[in-house]
Design a protein around this motif. Structure first.
Motif, PDB file in Angstrom:
ATOM      1  N   LEU A  23      10.655 -17.767 106.927  1.00  0.00           N
ATOM      2  CA  LEU A  23      10.108 -18.178 107.593  1.00  0.00           C
ATOM      3  C   LEU A  23       9.918 -19.436 107.758  1.00  0.00           C
ATOM      4  CD1 LEU A  23       6.893 -17.906 108.773  1.00  0.00           C
ATOM      5  CD2 LEU A  23       5.755 -18.867 106.992  1.00  0.00           C
ATOM      6  N   PRO A  24      10.087 -20.877 107.234  1.00  0.00           N
ATOM      7  CA  PRO A  24      10.770 -22.067 107.571  1.00  0.00           C
ATOM      8  C   PRO A  24      11.658 -22.129 108.712  1.00  0.00           C
ATOM      9  CG  PRO A  24      10.469 -21.923 105.438  1.00  0.00           C
ATOM     10  CD  PRO A  24      10.495 -20.319 105.903  1.00  0.00           C
ATOM     11  N   LEU A  25      12.513 -21.534 108.459  1.00  0.00           N
ATOM     12  CA  LEU A  25      13.817 -20.914 110.068  1.00  0.00           C
ATOM     13  C   LEU A  25      12.977 -20.587 111.036  1.00  0.00           C
ATOM     14  CD1 LEU A  25      16.235 -21.452 110.769  1.00  0.00           C
ATOM     15  CD2 LEU A  25      16.741 -18.683 110.097  1.00  0.00           C
ATOM     16  N   GLY A  26      11.877 -19.725 110.635  1.00  0.00           N
ATOM     17  CA  GLY A  26      11.683 -18.990 112.099  1.00  0.00           C
ATOM     18  C   GLY A  26      10.351 -20.203 112.915  1.00  0.00           C
ATOM     19  N   LEU A  27       9.941 -21.336 112.539  1.00  0.00           N
ATOM     20  CA  LEU A  27       8.825 -22.413 112.384  1.00  0.00           C
ATOM     21  C   LEU A  27       9.712 -23.282 113.169  1.00  0.00           C
ATOM     22  CD1 LEU A  27       6.573 -23.231 109.750  1.00  0.00           C
ATOM     23  CD2 LEU A  27       5.796 -22.329 111.419  1.00  0.00           C
ATOM     24  N   SER A  28      11.516 -22.829 112.848  1.00  0.00           N
ATOM     25  CA  SER A  28      12.666 -24.113 114.271  1.00  0.00           C
ATOM     26  C   SER A  28      13.126 -23.454 114.988  1.00  0.00           C
ATOM     27  CB  SER A  28      13.683 -24.877 112.654  1.00  0.00           C
ATOM     28  OG  SER A  28      13.777 -23.905 112.275  1.00  0.00           O
ATOM     29  N   ILE A  29      12.854 -22.530 115.294  1.00  0.00           N
ATOM     30  CA  ILE A  29      14.095 -21.604 115.766  1.00  0.00           C
ATOM     31  C   ILE A  29      12.981 -22.164 117.610  1.00  0.00           C
ATOM     32  CG2 ILE A  29      14.291 -19.342 116.961  1.00  0.00           C
ATOM     33  CD1 ILE A  29      14.598 -17.908 114.653  1.00  0.00           C
ATOM     34  N   ALA A  30      11.897 -22.567 117.584  1.00  0.00           N
ATOM     35  CA  ALA A  30      11.609 -22.385 119.015  1.00  0.00           C
ATOM     36  C   ALA A  30      11.651 -23.313 119.290  1.00  0.00           C
ATOM     37  CB  ALA A  30      10.157 -21.609 119.708  1.00  0.00           C
ATOM     38  N   PRO A  31      11.413 -25.148 118.890  1.00  0.00           N
ATOM     39  CA  PRO A  31      11.771 -26.802 118.866  1.00  0.00           C
ATOM     40  C   PRO A  31      12.910 -26.250 118.957  1.00  0.00           C
ATOM     41  CG  PRO A  31      10.286 -25.532 116.801  1.00  0.00           C
ATOM     42  CD  PRO A  31      10.754 -24.667 117.276  1.00  0.00           C
ATOM     43  N   MET A  32      13.551 -26.310 118.015  1.00  0.00           N
ATOM     44  CA  MET A  32      14.817 -27.165 117.551  1.00  0.00           C
ATOM     45  C   MET A  32      15.676 -27.619 118.876  1.00  0.00           C
ATOM     46  SD  MET A  32      16.266 -27.646 114.279  1.00  0.00           S
ATOM     47  CE  MET A  32      16.254 -25.475 114.049  1.00  0.00           C
ATOM     48  N   VAL A  33      16.116 -27.307 119.663  1.00  0.00           N
ATOM     49  CA  VAL A  33      16.781 -27.055 120.614  1.00  0.00           C
ATOM     50  C   VAL A  33      16.227 -28.005 121.699  1.00  0.00           C
ATOM     51  CG1 VAL A  33      18.106 -26.495 122.755  1.00  0.00           C
ATOM     52  CG2 VAL A  33      18.267 -24.636 120.359  1.00  0.00           C
ATOM     53  N   LEU A  34      14.457 -28.031 122.209  1.00  0.00           N
ATOM     54  CA  LEU A  34      14.070 -28.717 123.158  1.00  0.00           C
ATOM     55  C   LEU A  34      14.067 -29.452 122.149  1.00  0.00           C
ATOM     56  CD1 LEU A  34      11.653 -25.605 124.133  1.00  0.00           C
ATOM     57  CD2 LEU A  34      13.664 -26.589 124.935  1.00  0.00           C
ATOM     58  N   LEU A  35      13.578 -29.883 120.592  1.00  0.00           N
ATOM     59  CA  LEU A  35      13.227 -31.208 119.745  1.00  0.00           C
ATOM     60  C   LEU A  35      14.330 -32.222 120.754  1.00  0.00           C
ATOM     61  CD1 LEU A  35      11.950 -32.869 118.362  1.00  0.00           C
ATOM     62  CD2 LEU A  35      12.355 -31.529 116.753  1.00  0.00           C
ATOM     63  N   SER A 274       9.693 -29.163 128.869  1.00  0.00           N
ATOM     64  CA  SER A 274       9.796 -28.543 126.939  1.00  0.00           C
ATOM     65  C   SER A 274       8.787 -27.807 126.517  1.00  0.00           C
ATOM     66  CB  SER A 274      10.228 -29.281 126.429  1.00  0.00           C
ATOM     67  OG  SER A 274      11.983 -30.531 127.479  1.00  0.00           O
ATOM     68  N   GLU A 275       7.813 -28.222 126.647  1.00  0.00           N
ATOM     69  CA  GLU A 275       6.822 -27.348 126.374  1.00  0.00           C
ATOM     70  C   GLU A 275       6.613 -25.969 126.308  1.00  0.00           C
ATOM     71  OE1 GLU A 275       6.741 -30.671 126.451  1.00  0.00           O
ATOM     72  OE2 GLU A 275       6.417 -31.458 124.480  1.00  0.00           O
ATOM     73  N   SER A 276       6.196 -25.779 127.324  1.00  0.00           N
ATOM     74  CA  SER A 276       5.797 -24.405 128.187  1.00  0.00           C
ATOM     75  C   SER A 276       6.919 -23.677 127.861  1.00  0.00           C
ATOM     76  CB  SER A 276       5.030 -24.283 129.705  1.00  0.00           C
ATOM     77  OG  SER A 276       6.619 -24.803 130.560  1.00  0.00           O
ATOM     78  N   GLY A 277       8.224 -24.187 128.129  1.00  0.00           N
ATOM     79  CA  GLY A 277       9.673 -23.576 127.487  1.00  0.00           C
ATOM     80  C   GLY A 277       9.277 -23.421 126.271  1.00  0.00           C
ATOM     81  N   ALA A 278       9.297 -23.731 125.547  1.00  0.00           N
ATOM     82  CA  ALA A 278       9.266 -23.430 124.149  1.00  0.00           C
ATOM     83  C   ALA A 278       8.160 -22.362 123.616  1.00  0.00           C
ATOM     84  CB  ALA A 278       8.489 -25.038 123.287  1.00  0.00           C
ATOM     85  N   VAL A 279       7.093 -22.021 124.249  1.00  0.00           N
ATOM     86  CA  VAL A 279       5.975 -21.904 124.142  1.00  0.00           C
ATOM     87  C   VAL A 279       7.194 -19.787 124.666  1.00  0.00           C
ATOM     88  CG1 VAL A 279       3.549 -20.536 125.003  1.00  0.00           C
ATOM     89  CG2 VAL A 279       4.022 -23.015 124.429  1.00  0.00           C
ATOM     90  N   LEU A 280       7.798 -20.431 125.628  1.00  0.00           N
ATOM     91  CA  LEU A 280       8.016 -18.600 126.828  1.00  0.00           C
ATOM     92  C   LEU A 280       8.940 -17.870 125.221  1.00  0.00           C
ATOM     93  CD1 LEU A 280       8.595 -16.827 128.743  1.00  0.00           C
ATOM     94  CD2 LEU A 280      10.127 -18.329 130.090  1.00  0.00           C
ATOM     95  N   PHE A 281       9.968 -19.446 125.278  1.00  0.00           N
ATOM     96  CA  PHE A 281      10.820 -18.280 123.573  1.00  0.00           C
ATOM     97  C   PHE A 281      10.822 -18.038 122.736  1.00  0.00           C
ATOM     98  CE2 PHE A 281      13.617 -20.156 120.814  1.00  0.00           C
ATOM     99  CZ  PHE A 281      14.871 -19.193 121.050  1.00  0.00           C
ATOM    100  N   ALA A 282       9.895 -18.951 122.332  1.00  0.00           N
ATOM    101  CA  ALA A 282       8.928 -18.226 121.176  1.00  0.00           C
ATOM    102  C   ALA A 282       7.871 -17.100 121.356  1.00  0.00           C
ATOM    103  CB  ALA A 282       7.728 -19.485 120.742  1.00  0.00           C
ATOM    104  N   ALA A 283       7.787 -16.475 122.383  1.00  0.00           N
ATOM    105  CA  ALA A 283       7.550 -15.125 122.983  1.00  0.00           C
ATOM    106  C   ALA A 283       8.339 -14.012 122.797  1.00  0.00           C
ATOM    107  CB  ALA A 283       6.333 -14.857 123.949  1.00  0.00           C
TER     108      ALA A 283
END
Length: 440
Positions: A23-35, A274-283
């Protein structure tokens, strides 16, 4: 431990450990590259940071796998959780490149420590209550499904959290001058993941009993770990089936690294921020992990229908390679049809890898003994990390377009082709202290 756990209890606890670790890795996947890009890192630097993670994990895979076989599964898993806690905190708050590199290296060390002990604990527990011939594929598939579910939920939450809070880039100022510049909206999922790591460590220490082991002295560790590592390195050379499992893991690593590096930028380019891209990537990632979980769940059934685990691996890896190649074919196009084809390719990749994984590991566990079980899983993870790191470095310098995607697809296709020739799906039981040889 007063007595062995029954198989159902062992399976339930194994599934819980899978959820809490991933679960922690999943939380980091979407924002990591964009962060990282928000911190001012160019794509070449981002690929370097991911390479620091992969190469650290690769360097430590065998020693840490041997450590688990010598010291026990529980203590090594707890150490992995503590390193994960430190890594997510450093990456979430770090601003300097060297700090981000340190955080990714710590994350790689945590990955190395965790790559074998949980699954090895589950197999040991089932063998203790049901004997060495116990059925493993169902439990392994459920653990993989739980991993996919945790990654899906974490990725969705990790991508949506910064956008849902609507705090904007001045989050550090809102929290106080001491955090100004440290805490960005994209940092929050990683810090939440660090909190979950605390729960993981506590669960591991209280819920994973092990048979009593003789107290391990420094001499035991210094002498026992290298011997176990040496045995691990011999696995692929002595057994053709194990060798194919390891090479297939490397091919999967190349495919996964390509997806992790290329998809966030493609999503951000489509949405504009970046933020909206993170949302799309997360989906997208959430949907991918759901597909992977479906593949995990169907793995035993597909093995029965296909006539064995080896044929099921061929079907899975072939499906995944086709999906990644389809993503490459749509990389420079636009429109609704192109988007639908790209989504199909993305889902096919994850479904295929999910289908192959439990069948590969079932084959692996039937060829190795408990004395080197965690080491064998570490060798498998080592192959995944090494090929993933090398593929990522190449992807980082290729020109944007279809070629980076096609590279990942070609690597996975090569892994699938290894399984065209069947060597038999019912290997003999392993010798007490070694892996049996195979003519394959």
């Amino acid at each position: 431990m007063t007595g062995p756990l029954d198989a159902r209890t062992a399976r339930r606890r194994y599934v819980t450990v899978c959820v809490l670790f991933w679960l922690p890795l999943g939380l980091s996947i979407a924002p990591m590259v964009l962060l990282f890009t928000e911190r001012g890192m160019a794509m070449a630097a981002v690929t370097g940071l991911f390479a620091a993670h992969s190469l650290t994990a690769a360097a430590l895979e065998l020693p840490t796998g041997g450590l688990s076989d010598v010291l026990g599964r529980r203590s090594v898993l707890a150490a992995a959780g503590l390193l994960g806690l430190a890594a997510l905190t450093v990456v979430g708050l770090g601003t300097a490149p060297w700090l981000l590199g340190l955080g990714m290296a710590l994350m790689g060390a945590a990955r190395a420590l965790s790559s074998g002990p949980a699954e090895a604990w589950y197999v040991d527990a089932v063998h203790a209550c049901s004997g060495p011939g116990a059925e493993l594929r169902t439990g392994l598939a459920r653990g993989s499904s739980a991993t996919s579910a945790a990654l899906a939920a974490g990725t969705l939450l990790g991508g949506a959290l910064p956008w849902l809070l609507g705090l904007g880039p001045d989050l550090g100022a809102r929290l106080g001058d001491a955090t100004s510049g440290l805490v960005l909206p994209l940092s929050l999922p990683l810090l939440l993941g660090a909190a979950v790591e605390v729960a993981f460590v506590l669960y591991v220490l209280t819920a994973l009993p092990e048979p009593p082991r003789p107290p391990a002295t420094l001499r035991d560790v210094v002498g026992g770990v290298p011997a176990t590592v040496t045995e691990g390195l011999r696995l692929g050379r002595r057994d053709g089936l194990v060798r194919r499992v390891l090479l297939s893991a490397g091919a999967a690593g190349g495919a996964l690294t390509s997806i992790e590096l290329l998809t966030p930028g493609r999503a951000a380019a489509l949405t504009g921020t970046s933020e909206s891209g993170a949302v799309l990537f997360a989906a997208l990632a959430c949907a991918g992990f759901v597909c992977s979980g479906v593949g995990n769940h169907l793995a035993p059934s597909v093995a029965r229908l296909a006539g064995g685990g080896e044929r099921a691996v061929l079907v899975g890896l072939g499906t995944g390679a086709g999906g990644l190649l389809l993503l490459g074919a749509t990389a420079t196009s636009a429109g609704a049809v192109t988007a639908a084809l790209a989504a199909l390719g993305y889902g096919s990749l994850h479904f295929g890898l999910g289908l192959a994984g439990p069948n590969e590991n079932d084959l692996l566990h039937r060829r190795v003994t408990g004395s080197v079980r965690a080491t064998a899983l570490s060798v498998q993870s080592l192959a995944l990390q090494l090929v993933g790191a090398l593929t990522g470095l190449v992807v980082g310098v290729l020109a944007p377009g279809p070629l980076p995607w096609v590279l990942g697809g070609a690597v996975l296709l090569a892994g699938a082709l290894l399984w065209i020739r069947r060597a038999g799906d019912a290997p003999a039981a392993p010798r007490p202290h070694a892996v049996p040889s195979s003519p394959a």
